[in-house]
Design a protein around this motif. Sequence first.
Motif: not given
Length: 268
Positions: A169-194
């Motif tokens: 499952p560690i292979m999913m970390v990079l994808t999750l982190c990329a999604l954090v960046v997407c959510h954060k830059d779209m001002d979806q802070l709750e989704s970015a945090y989760e």
Amino acid sequence: MTTRELQLYWQKEKYDGKPVRLLFQIHSTRIAEDFLSKFVLYKIVIIKTGSFDGKKVFIERRYSDFERLHRNLLKDFKDEMEDVVFPKKILMGNLTEEIIRKRMVALKDYLGELYAIRSVRKSCQFVAFFIESELEEGYSCIRGGQYKKARETLEQVLYLQEKLVEHCPIMMVLTLCALVVCHKDMDQLESAYETGMKALELLQKLPRHRYYNPLLETLISLAYKLGKDFLSLREKFEHGENRKTRSSFEGEMITLKELVVKERVPTD
């Protein structure tokens, strides 16, 4: 318990006793064209059996993609794949309905045979076949500032990874982190945090991972803005083993966004 809760409970009980495995189906095809020729795109879906699978993600691959996968796998698993049948190339008439229909069945069976080989299904080559094109597209969209499109593409990648990389499952970390960046830059802070907390959970035992510190920094900032517990995250950052292993970028701590943007940059 409500009626719905009881239904979910018994559904879980029913599926918990069944072994989980993957089935590969080719639902349909379409003919595409580039500047050289026409070709067939096969629409593949991966279904997780033994548990409720509500995440059905389709990907499209052409015969040459399957052919490349076969060549790559043979380099490392020639003996294991001795009995695996790969559908032969057809030079003429490969766009007829009959040939396409037969090839759909043959390619579906081929994926099933590969998955049945433990060493093959856990290989990077096998996993990459299902996500590589979408990963490239997702990171390209991030670099171009197309965060909505990047998020949609990377969410599909994550759904596929949840099925394909249960062994790692560690292979999913990079994808999750990329999604954090997407959510954060779209001002979806709750989704970015989760999403970031899911990545952090996978990294708990790997404080020296290059994404650990940048992810923690981002989560501290998000938690503060959302009124969540940021002190425990700050404590991890300040007192963890990772203090001596901070990544640097032009003399400063590299941010999560900088890491993600630099990920998978094409090289000449």
